[in-house]
Design a protein around this motif. Structure first.
Motif, mmCIF file in Angstrom:
data_model
loop_
_atom_site.group_PDB
_atom_site.id
_atom_site.type_symbol
_atom_site.label_atom_id
_atom_site.label_comp_id
_atom_site.label_asym_id
_atom_site.label_seq_id
_atom_site.Cartn_x
_atom_site.Cartn_y
_atom_site.Cartn_z
ATOM 1 N N CYS A 111 -7.185 -6.058 9.350
ATOM 2 C CA CYS A 111 -6.700 -6.656 8.112
ATOM 3 C C CYS A 111 -6.514 -8.146 8.381
ATOM 4 O O CYS A 111 -5.910 -8.517 9.388
ATOM 5 N N MET A 112 -7.061 -8.983 7.515
ATOM 6 C CA MET A 112 -6.907 -10.436 7.673
ATOM 7 C C MET A 112 -6.292 -10.985 6.381
ATOM 8 O O MET A 112 -6.978 -11.069 5.370
ATOM 9 N N ASN A 113 -5.022 -11.322 6.452
ATOM 10 C CA ASN A 113 -4.319 -11.838 5.271
ATOM 11 C C ASN A 113 -4.093 -13.325 5.519
ATOM 12 O O ASN A 113 -3.162 -13.726 6.225
ATOM 13 N N ILE A 114 -5.004 -14.136 4.973
ATOM 14 C CA ILE A 114 -5.022 -15.576 5.288
ATOM 15 C C ILE A 114 -4.053 -16.327 4.374
ATOM 16 O O ILE A 114 -4.203 -16.307 3.153
ATOM 17 N N GLY A 115 -3.066 -16.943 4.997
ATOM 18 C CA GLY A 115 -2.010 -17.596 4.219
ATOM 19 C C GLY A 115 -2.287 -19.063 3.930
ATOM 20 O O GLY A 115 -3.140 -19.696 4.570
ATOM 21 N N HIS A 120 -9.752 -23.228 9.144
ATOM 22 C CA HIS A 120 -10.870 -22.285 9.288
ATOM 23 C C HIS A 120 -11.040 -21.879 10.745
ATOM 24 O O HIS A 120 -10.688 -22.624 11.662
ATOM 25 N N GLN A 121 -11.588 -20.692 10.930
ATOM 26 C CA GLN A 121 -11.927 -20.238 12.294
ATOM 27 C C GLN A 121 -13.148 -21.008 12.782
ATOM 28 O O GLN A 121 -13.823 -21.674 11.998
ATOM 29 N N GLY A 122 -13.477 -20.821 14.056
ATOM 30 C CA GLY A 122 -14.747 -21.342 14.569
ATOM 31 C C GLY A 122 -15.890 -20.418 14.158
ATOM 32 O O GLY A 122 -15.698 -19.192 14.097
ATOM 33 N N LEU A 123 -17.041 -21.013 13.866
ATOM 34 C CA LEU A 123 -18.201 -20.173 13.521
ATOM 35 C C LEU A 123 -18.555 -19.280 14.704
ATOM 36 O O LEU A 123 -18.491 -19.707 15.856
ATOM 37 N N HIS A 124 -18.925 -18.064 14.404
ATOM 38 C CA HIS A 124 -19.329 -17.121 15.463
ATOM 39 C C HIS A 124 -20.213 -16.061 14.835
ATOM 40 O O HIS A 124 -20.264 -15.912 13.615
ATOM 41 N N SER A 125 -20.896 -15.312 15.672
ATOM 42 C CA SER A 125 -21.560 -14.106 15.168
ATOM 43 C C SER A 125 -20.849 -12.934 15.825
ATOM 44 O O SER A 125 -20.393 -13.034 16.960
ATOM 45 N N ASP A 126 -20.726 -11.829 15.099
ATOM 46 C CA ASP A 126 -19.891 -10.742 15.618
ATOM 47 C C ASP A 126 -20.474 -10.098 16.866
ATOM 48 O O ASP A 126 -19.724 -9.621 17.722
ATOM 49 N N ASP A 127 -21.804 -10.077 16.996
ATOM 50 C CA ASP A 127 -22.356 -9.482 18.222
ATOM 51 C C ASP A 127 -22.788 -10.551 19.227
ATOM 52 O O ASP A 127 -23.607 -10.314 20.113
ATOM 53 N N ALA A 156 -12.157 -17.973 1.510
ATOM 54 C CA ALA A 156 -13.324 -17.072 1.497
ATOM 55 C C ALA A 156 -14.110 -17.233 2.789
ATOM 56 O O ALA A 156 -14.227 -18.348 3.329
ATOM 57 N N THR A 157 -14.649 -16.150 3.288
ATOM 58 C CA THR A 157 -15.463 -16.190 4.507
ATOM 59 C C THR A 157 -16.547 -17.270 4.374
ATOM 60 O O THR A 157 -17.234 -17.338 3.353
ATOM 61 N N ARG A 158 -16.668 -18.112 5.387
ATOM 62 C CA ARG A 158 -17.773 -19.090 5.407
ATOM 63 C C ARG A 158 -18.947 -18.439 6.123
ATOM 64 O O ARG A 158 -18.759 -17.785 7.155
ATOM 65 N N CYS A 198 -17.275 -17.353 9.584
ATOM 66 C CA CYS A 198 -15.882 -17.468 10.050
ATOM 67 C C CYS A 198 -14.953 -17.342 8.851
ATOM 68 O O CYS A 198 -15.383 -17.518 7.705
ATOM 69 N N GLY A 199 -13.697 -17.053 9.130
ATOM 70 C CA GLY A 199 -12.703 -17.073 8.058
ATOM 71 C C GLY A 199 -12.541 -18.521 7.600
ATOM 72 O O GLY A 199 -12.518 -19.442 8.422
ATOM 73 N N GLY A 200 -12.443 -18.742 6.277
ATOM 74 C CA GLY A 200 -12.353 -20.104 5.741
ATOM 75 C C GLY A 200 -10.931 -20.661 5.818
ATOM 76 O O GLY A 200 -9.983 -19.943 6.149
HETATM 77 O O1 LIG Z 1 -11.536 -13.352 7.540
HETATM 78 C C1 LIG Z 1 -12.738 -13.551 7.435
HETATM 79 O O2 LIG Z 1 -13.274 -13.887 6.375
HETATM 80 C C2 LIG Z 1 -13.641 -13.415 8.628
HETATM 81 C C3 LIG Z 1 -12.906 -13.066 9.881
HETATM 82 C C4 LIG Z 1 -13.774 -13.066 11.086
HETATM 83 O O3 LIG Z 1 -14.931 -13.378 11.071
HETATM 84 C C5 LIG Z 1 -13.195 -12.678 12.373
HETATM 85 O O4 LIG Z 1 -11.979 -12.508 12.478
HETATM 86 O O5 LIG Z 1 -13.954 -12.552 13.360
#
Ligand SMILES: O=C(O)CCC(=O)C(=O)O
Length: 291
Positions: A111-115, A120-127, A156-158, A198-200
């Motif tokens: 769960c990601m509840n962005i306040g 923003h997070q750093g760009l990444h790919s999940d794998d 919003a997710t970037r 990434c998370g925005g």
């Molecule tokens: O919250 C999001 O929109 C993306 C989160 C994400 O990519 C992560 O936590 O790895």
């Protein structure tokens, strides 16, 4: 031709719609499915998250990846059975099964509840941790469920369109064009595991952006979140069979993951997933054919 006939909120998603979403994922590395979540399920998820955040006193973890103003919870299936409905949801699982295969696993539930005020997070790919040369077929597929509207302003997710075809992972300081995956509450964003995202940032004063991630991986991979220790044997015994299999309680290709010849499901007494290893190579008497 696909074998899936996806159930839709008020009927079923047409095969052509499913195929067209798959084509979009192939082209840009992601797609957005609007109205994927039934309104009752949306409400149940939102209420469950709100209750758990209070009960567990969830606070931001305070780093760039997990956020400074973001409330996160992991391993959701062990925390409340309401979440059991997500991994097998008919509007989502077929995408993972199609992009990975039917023996894919649940990698994690978050769960990601962005306040307000979050960066923003750093760009990444999940794998991206998989050291196999890119571009390649995905090792993971992530679905991000919008429980509130996702807007550029609230985080919003970037996402970088087409980045699943790039030949490298994001490099520090690398400048790329991203889009904000804006979507109304009730939508699900499906992301190829190789797509940069990434998370925005949440630049609003009051607006929380609530999302759930349900992530799948290849059946032979280590799951990002440990499902075995986050679920009790009782929970596994009570789970629907497909969900227990997604969590890793069956054997991969009838062999991988066994404990003294038993599947993890059999080990914890879950009747429906009571496989034994090498079953396909045994005779009816349980004697190996080549012995
Ligand atoms: O919250 C999001 O929109 C993306 C989160 C994400 O990519 C992560 O936590 O790895």
């Amino acid at each position: 031709m696909t074998k899936y006939q996806i159930k839709w909120q008020n009927g079923s998603m047409k095969t052509a719609t499913f195929e067209s979403h798959l084509a979009t994922i192939e082209k840009q590395g992601y797609c957005i499915i609007e109205n994927a979540i039934e309104p009752e399920l949306l409400l149940e998820m939102t209420e469950t998250v709100e209750r758990l955040e209070a009960e567990l006193d969830v606070q931001p973890r305070g780093n760039r990846a997990e956020g400074f103003a973001t409330k996160r919870m992991y391993n959701l299936l062990g925390k409340d059975r309401a979440f059991w409905k997500l991994p097998t949801h008919a509007n989502v699982l077929p995408f993972a099964e199609s992009l990975l295969d039917n023996e894919c696993l649940l990698s994690g539930t978050t769960c990601m509840n962005i306040g307000p005020g979050e960066v923003h997070q750093g760009l990444h790919s999940d794998d991206g941790l998989v050291s196999v040369q890119r571009p390649r077929a995905p090792f993971m597929v992530t679905s991000i469920w919008a429980l509130t509207d996702f807007t550029e302003e609230n985080g919003a997710t970037r996402i970088v369109p087409g980045s699943h075809k790039f030949d490298h992972e994001p490099r520090k300081g690398e400048k790329v064009k991203f889009v904000a995956a804006e979507m109304p509450a009730g939508s699900v964003l499906i992301v190829n595991g190789g797509t940069w995202h990434c998370g925005g940032a949440n630049t609003t004063d009051l607006d929380w952006r609530l999302g759930l991630s349900v992530q799948y991986c290849q059946g032979w991979m280590r799951q990002q979140q440990n499902q075995y220790y986050s679920l009790t044997p009782e929970q596994v015994r009570e789970m629907p069979e497909r969900l227990a299999a997604l969590c890793g309680f069956t054997l991969y290709k009838g062999i991988m993951g066994h404990i003294d010849g038993s599947s993890p499901g059999r080990f914890v007494g879950a009747g429906e997933v009571a496989e034994v290893a090498y079953a396909a190579m045994r005779t009816k008497n349980g004697v190996a054919e080549d012995s």
